[in-house]
Design a protein around this motif. Structure first.
Motif, PDB file in Angstrom:
ATOM      1  N   VAL A 125       0.851  -1.188   0.000  1.00 40.07           N
ATOM      2  CA  VAL A 125       0.000   0.000   0.000  1.00 40.07           C
ATOM      3  C   VAL A 125       0.890   1.242   0.000  1.00 40.07           C
ATOM      4  CG1 VAL A 125      -1.724   1.306   1.304  1.00 40.07           C
ATOM      5  CG2 VAL A 125      -1.888  -1.192   1.167  1.00 40.07           C
ATOM      6  N   ARG A 126       0.600   2.179  -0.890  1.00 43.91           N
ATOM      7  CA  ARG A 126       1.475   3.344  -1.046  1.00 43.91           C
ATOM      8  C   ARG A 126       1.253   4.391   0.046  1.00 43.91           C
ATOM      9  NH1 ARG A 126       2.190   6.455  -6.741  1.00 43.91           N
ATOM     10  NH2 ARG A 126       3.477   4.605  -7.150  1.00 43.91           N
ATOM     11  N   SER A 127       0.002   4.669   0.401  1.00 47.40           N
ATOM     12  CA  SER A 127      -0.303   5.746   1.349  1.00 47.40           C
ATOM     13  C   SER A 127      -1.267   5.266   2.422  1.00 47.40           C
ATOM     14  CB  SER A 127      -0.927   6.950   0.612  1.00 47.40           C
ATOM     15  OG  SER A 127      -0.098   7.401  -0.432  1.00 47.40           O
ATOM     16  N   ASP A 128      -1.209   5.900   3.584  1.00 46.64           N
ATOM     17  CA  ASP A 128      -2.136   5.566   4.668  1.00 46.64           C
ATOM     18  C   ASP A 128      -3.581   5.729   4.204  1.00 46.64           C
ATOM     19  OD1 ASP A 128      -0.079   5.057   6.444  1.00 46.64           O
ATOM     20  OD2 ASP A 128      -0.107   7.068   7.323  1.00 46.64           O
ATOM     21  N   ARG A 129      -4.397   4.744   4.574  1.00 45.85           N
ATOM     22  CA  ARG A 129      -5.847   4.853   4.384  1.00 45.85           C
ATOM     23  C   ARG A 129      -6.519   4.501   5.708  1.00 45.85           C
ATOM     24  NH1 ARG A 129      -8.355   4.744  -0.628  1.00 45.85           N
ATOM     25  NH2 ARG A 129     -10.204   4.926   0.685  1.00 45.85           N
ATOM     26  N   PRO A 130      -6.509   5.444   6.665  1.00 42.10           N
ATOM     27  CA  PRO A 130      -7.083   5.147   7.983  1.00 42.10           C
ATOM     28  C   PRO A 130      -8.557   4.792   7.932  1.00 42.10           C
ATOM     29  CG  PRO A 130      -6.566   7.498   7.736  1.00 42.10           C
ATOM     30  CD  PRO A 130      -5.943   6.792   6.586  1.00 42.10           C
ATOM     31  N   LEU A 181      -5.824   0.698   6.679  1.00 46.69           N
ATOM     32  CA  LEU A 181      -4.624   0.343   5.917  1.00 46.69           C
ATOM     33  C   LEU A 181      -3.544   1.392   6.129  1.00 46.69           C
ATOM     34  CD1 LEU A 181      -6.275  -0.704   2.524  1.00 46.69           C
ATOM     35  CD2 LEU A 181      -5.333  -2.244   4.269  1.00 46.69           C
ATOM     36  N   ALA A 182      -2.312   0.937   6.286  1.00 41.10           N
ATOM     37  CA  ALA A 182      -1.179   1.826   6.503  1.00 41.10           C
ATOM     38  C   ALA A 182      -0.233   1.770   5.315  1.00 41.10           C
ATOM     39  CB  ALA A 182      -0.432   1.437   7.776  1.00 41.10           C
ATOM     40  N   ALA A 183       0.501   2.822   5.102  1.00 37.04           N
ATOM     41  CA  ALA A 183       1.523   2.828   4.054  1.00 37.04           C
ATOM     42  C   ALA A 183       2.526   1.710   4.311  1.00 37.04           C
ATOM     43  CB  ALA A 183       2.238   4.177   4.035  1.00 37.04           C
ATOM     44  N   GLN A 226       1.846  -1.450   3.978  1.00 44.17           N
ATOM     45  CA  GLN A 226       1.170  -2.699   4.349  1.00 44.17           C
ATOM     46  C   GLN A 226       1.153  -3.665   3.174  1.00 44.17           C
ATOM     47  OE1 GLN A 226      -2.308  -2.057   6.650  1.00 44.17           O
ATOM     48  NE2 GLN A 226      -3.071  -4.148   6.478  1.00 44.17           N
ATOM     49  N   ARG A 245      -5.643  -8.670   2.848  1.00 44.88           N
ATOM     50  CA  ARG A 245      -4.451  -8.526   3.682  1.00 44.88           C
ATOM     51  C   ARG A 245      -3.573  -9.767   3.556  1.00 44.88           C
ATOM     52  NH1 ARG A 245      -5.670  -4.220   7.519  1.00 44.88           N
ATOM     53  NH2 ARG A 245      -7.802  -3.525   7.056  1.00 44.88           N
TER      54      ARG A 245
END
Length: 322
Positions: free
Chosen positions: A68-73, A77-79, A81, A105
Motif C-alpha cells: 500500500v502506497r499511502s495511509d488509508r485510515p 490500511l497503513a503505508a 502494508q 491482507r
C-alpha cells in the motif's frame, strides 16, 4: 510506470511492455505491485476467447500482490502494508488503484509471489468445493489438470478440507509434481478412469473438479458415486462438453457450474469472506502456499507461452524481484 498492454487479440506475441501513466485513484487503494499472477484465463483474454471481453487497449492480469502506497485510515490500511488483490484486469502494471473490497491482507509469512498466486485459483477452488459442492471431510475428490494452477490449488485445498485427493495429469513429470503437491494418488490422462477404479475399488468418486473440459466429461460422470458431483471450472482443452441428462437422472448425480468471477461480481463481500476462510485453513489445517513458477515482471510473453505450451506446473507469476 510501466505496464503490459494488449492492442489486439493475436495471443502472447501481442502483449507489449510500455511506459504508461499511473492509474487514476478515484477512491481506490493505490498499491505498488511486487508480483502478479498469470492464468489460463489471461491467455484466453489475449486471444479474445475469454467469456468476459475487455476493450483494447488494456492491461491484463486478474491478481497481484504488493505494498500500500499511502495511509488509508478509513480502511484500516497503513503505508507499506502488504496486500494481495483480485481484480477484473489490470494486474500486470507497476502501480494499481484497487477497489477497497478487492484488497486482501497478506500474512507476514506469505511471499509476494505466493500472494499473487493465491487469490484467483485459491478463492475459485474454495468457492467451488465449499460453496457449490458442499464438500464434506472424508469424501473423495478427483482433480483433472492437476499439475496446473487450478489443479494444484484443488489438491492442496482438498487435502486441507479432509478430502481424499486423486490427481489426473498429462505425463510422468506432472504426476510426480501432483504427488509432491499433496495428492494422495496420481494417474495419467490416458486410461484414467480404469486407473481410478483400481485405486478406489467399490468406493467411487464423490466430487470431480474439472478445469479442462473436452471429451473426459462422460467418464467423469461414470466415475461418480450416487449423489456425486462434477464441478465445471473451465475448458482449457478448448472443447465445451455436452451432457446427456438421463445419466444425471439414473445415477442421481449432478453437474455444477463454478463461475467464481461472476459470483464475486454479484456478491462482492464473498471475496473477503472466502479469503478469511482460506487464511484460516492456512493457519489451522496447514494449507501450504501454492508452488510458483516465477518470471521477471517484464516477461509476460514468456509466462503466457509456458501456459499455452502446457509447460507450466503450479502457478505462473510475474515478479519484480527477479
Amino acid at each position: 510506470m510501466f505496464a503490459h498492454m494488449i492492442y489486439g487479440f493475436t495471443g502472447p506475441d501481442d502483449v507489449r511492455w510500455i511506459e504508461a501513466p499511473e492509474p487514476v485513484v478515484d477512491g481506490g487503494v493505490v498499491v505498488d505491485v511486487v508480483a502478479a499472477g498469470v492464468s489460463f484465463a489471461d491467455l484466453l483474454q489475449t486471444q479474445g476467447l475469454y467469456q468476459m471481453q475487455v476493450s483494447v487497449p488494456y492491461t491484463p492480469g486478474m491478481e497481484a500482490a504488493g505494498l500500500v502506497r499511502s495511509d488509508r485510515p478509513d480502511l484500516g490500511l497503513a503505508a507499506g502494508q502488504r496486500v494481495a488483490m483480485l481484480v477484473s484486469h489490470g494486474g500486470w502494471q507497476e502501480v494499481l488503484s484497487v477497489p477497497p473490497e478487492r484488497i486482501l491482507r497478506l500474512p507476514d509469512d506469505m511471499s509476494f509471489e505466493a500472494g499473487a498466486a493465491t487469490p484467483l485459483n485459491g478463492l475459485t477452488v474454495l468457492f467451488a468445493l465449499e460453496t457449490r459442492a458442499r464438500a464434506q471431510s472424508g469424501e473423495t475428490l478427483l482433480v483433472h489438470g492437476a499439475a496446473g494452477g487450478v489443479g494444484t490449488a484443488a489438491i492442496q485445498l482438498g487435502r486441507a478440507l479432509g478430502l481424499r485427493t486423486i490427481a489426473v495429469v498429462g505425463d510422468e513429470a506432472k504426476r510426480e509434481f501432483a504427488l509432491q503437491s499433496g495428492a494422495e494418488h496420481a494417474v495419467l490422462d490416458e486410461g484414467w478412469l480404469a486407473a481410478v477404479r483400481d485405486l478406489t475399488g467399490d468406493r467411487a468418486v464423490d466430487i470431480v473438479l474439472d478445469p479442462v473440459g473436452g471429451e473426459r466429461m462422460t467418464d467423469s460422470l461414470r466415475s461418480l458415486a450416487p449423489q456425486g458431483r462434477v464441478l465445471v471450472v473451465g475448458f482449457s482443452a478448448g472443447e465445451i462438453p455436452t451432457v446427456k441428462v438421463n445419466r444425471l437422472l439414473l445415477a442421481n448425480i449432478t453437474v455444477i457450474g463454478a463461475a467464481s468471477r461472476e459470483y464475486f461480481e454479484q456478491h462482492p463481500d464473498s471475496v473477503a469472506d472466502l479469503w478469511a476462510r482460506l487464511i484460516d485453513l492456512r493457519q489451522t489445517a496447514q494449507l501450504p502456499d501454492p508452488p510458483v513458477q516465477a518470471y521477471p515482471f517484464f516477461d509476460a510473453q514468456g509466462a503466457l507461452r509456458a501456459i499455452a505450451q502446457r509447460r507450466a506446473t503450479g502457478k505462473v507469476v510475474l515478479s519484480t524481484q527477479l
